[in-house]
Scaffold this active site. Structure first.
Site, PDB file in Angstrom:
ATOM      1  CB  CYS A 243      -7.911   0.436  -5.259  1.00  0.00           C
ATOM      2  SG  CYS A 243      -7.692  -0.591  -6.736  1.00  0.00           S
TER       3      CYS A 243
ATOM      4  CD  GLN B 206      -3.098  -0.649   0.118  1.00  0.00           C
ATOM      5  OE1 GLN B 206      -3.250   0.525  -0.243  1.00  0.00           O
ATOM      6  NE2 GLN B 206      -3.828  -1.640  -0.364  1.00  0.00           N
TER       7      GLN B 206
ATOM      8  CD  GLU C  53      -0.512 -11.243  -5.732  1.00  0.00           C
ATOM      9  OE1 GLU C  53      -0.172 -10.719  -6.818  1.00  0.00           O
ATOM     10  OE2 GLU C  53      -1.460 -10.817  -5.042  1.00  0.00           O
TER      11      GLU C  53
ATOM     12  CG  ASP D 169      -6.819  -5.634  -1.674  1.00  0.00           C
ATOM     13  OD1 ASP D 169      -7.386  -4.781  -2.393  1.00  0.00           O
ATOM     14  OD2 ASP D 169      -5.756  -5.404  -1.072  1.00  0.00           O
TER      15      ASP D 169
ATOM     16  CE1 TYR E 162      -8.049 -11.161  -8.195  1.00  0.00           C
ATOM     17  CE2 TYR E 162      -9.618 -11.283  -6.385  1.00  0.00           C
ATOM     18  CZ  TYR E 162      -9.322 -11.426  -7.731  1.00  0.00           C
ATOM     19  OH  TYR E 162     -10.306 -11.840  -8.599  1.00  0.00           O
TER      20      TYR E 162
END
Length: 449
Positions: A404, A281, A334, A377, A310
């Protein structure tokens, strides 16, 4: 070698405009734009505010397009929420007066911070209503400890290098670059390197990352084609106060030149190792804000089975693994090989965590074990209908969705709602002050809850 001040040479794209007109701005739109109309056509205008009367320069006027794009070059009637931009090179009015376009990355800098957050909340609400067909009052929360001016929060920054070897940034939606002498959104540790004073000839791109908890930054150099190793080494030797590596953009591999190729991060008392090219982040307060929201929303219990989709370097996997303990299990998925390797290091020795590198839909397609909770995410494109269906088939008691992008989240939320699920809690975080971006966390509950 110290370089001269950046040149004020005009940007060719700005000195050959498609035309200028005066417009009245109507409302904000997703993506950092504001809606106006010109001869019946929608125009997406950057660097404006609702209610303003502005003069704009068209940047995209394709006759076949459903909308055109434009930048503000002069404000004729100003909004009371307009303020002095904290970064001149990103200020459309400052750069237009000098015959150039603005750099990207601070497109809301002309707006008072409280109004930025109000606009972001309104945009989020509009996306929910339009794409998820649901209403919800939204408040955009600043990160804990956010600076009053909204600056100095970026722990990661990427720069170009101009033809003279100076640190530079791209103009918005352009291959053109302009030299920079500061990055006001970056944490002090990045600006303290003063990379703009160095001769970076032979380098194509410079990525800089600073650990949020302190320690030396890491500078990654991407050499231009044909640059000799000796030249790259010379650039590395001129950088003081940071580790330096060479980044291979295609593979994401980092070759060490000086110091180390990874950063140490700490969140909620837990330690993480993140390679220079690995995802983390960007806002210094984002990991703590989002990890806290996830734990509060999922309320993981000992013995539960959780999927972290993710999962990145394990920001959420690590505290989830601690919460469920050795009697529970966590599946971490991932897609990026390098970031998945970071997750393996951060979860080393925790046998109740399965770390799988691959596409989320492919992994879920062959995962047969039941799940009590799912966290996702996804990247800006969202999860999509297939992944949502796979999550629904697993029948978890709760789903946590970190996003996001309000548009892709609202689209995916619509899939859950159509299956009878409920949007229980929703938090929106203003983790990118002076930009249009935001993060959110949603807690979703199944029909039986």
């Amino acid at each position: 070698m110290t370089l001269p001040e950046p040149s004020a040479a005009p940007d060719p794209a700005a000195t050959e405009p498609a035309g200028t007109v005066d417009l009245t701005i109507e409302r904000p739109a997703h993506g950092g734009h504001f809606v106006a109309r010109h001869e019946g056509r929608v125009v997406f205008v950057r660097h404006a505010l609702p209610g303003e009367r502005v003069r704009v320069r068209f940047t995209d006027t394709d006759d076949g397009a459903s909308f055109w794009r434009a930048d503000v070059v002069e404000v004729l009637e100003s909004s009371p929420h307009r303020v002095t931009h904290p970064w001149p090179l990103a200020d459309a009015l400052f750069t237009a007066a000098r015959g150039r376009s603005a750099v990207g990355g601070a497109e809301f800098g002309h707006i008072a911070l409280d109004e930025q957050r109000r606009l972001k909340a309104a945009i989020f609400e509009e996306q929910l209503a339009r794409l998820a067909k649901t209403g919800r009052t939204v408040t955009a929360e600043p990160a804990r400890g956010e600076a009053a001016d909204g600056l100095a929060w970026r722990t990661r920054a990427a720069f170009a290098v101009d033809a003279a070897g100076r640190l530079a940034m791209h103009l918005h939606r352009s291959h053109s670059v302009v030299p920079v002498r500061e990055m006001p959104l970056a944490v002090p540790a990045i600006n303290a390197l003063r990379l703009w004073t160095l001769d970076l000839s032979g380098i194509e791109r410079v990525d800089v990352a600073a650990p949020s908890g302190g320690g030396d930054p890491l500078v990654l150099l991407v050499p231009a084609a044909g640059t000799s190793p000796r030249r790259v080494a010379a650039v590395a030797s001129s950088i003081d106060g940071a580790s330096v590596g060479v980044l291979e953009p295609e593979s994401g591999q980092v070759r060490r030149l000086t110091g180390r190729t990874w950063l140490q991060e700490s969140v909620l008392g837990l330690d993480y190792r993140v390679t220079g090219a690995g995802f983390w982040q960007i806002h210094r307060g984002a990991p703590e804000a989002l990890a806290t929201a996830v734990l509060d929303g999922l309320q993981p219990a000992a013995g539960e089975r959780i999927a972290d989709l993710y999962a990145g370097a394990g920001l959420f996997t690590v505290p989830l693994a601690r919460a469920v303990g050795p009697t529970g299990s966590v599946l971490s998925v991932e897609g990026s090989p390098g970031t998945s390797r970071d997750a393996r290091r951060n979860l080393h020795g925790q046998d109740h965590v399965a770390i799988v590198q691959g596409r989320v839909d492919a992994v879920l397609g062959r995962w047969n074990e039941p799940l009590d909770a799912v966290l996702l995410d996804p990247p800006r494109a969202g999860a999509g209908k297939k992944v949502v269906r796979q999550i629904l088939d697993a029948s978890p008691r709760v789903v946590g969705y970190v996003s996001c992008d309000p548009a892709s989240f609202a689209r995916d939320l619509g899939y859950f709602l159509s299956a009878g699920w409920t949007l229980d809690t929703l938090r929106v975080f203003d983790l990118y002050p002076h930009t249009h971006h935001m993060e959110s966390f949603a807690r979703l509950l199944p029909p039986s809850a």
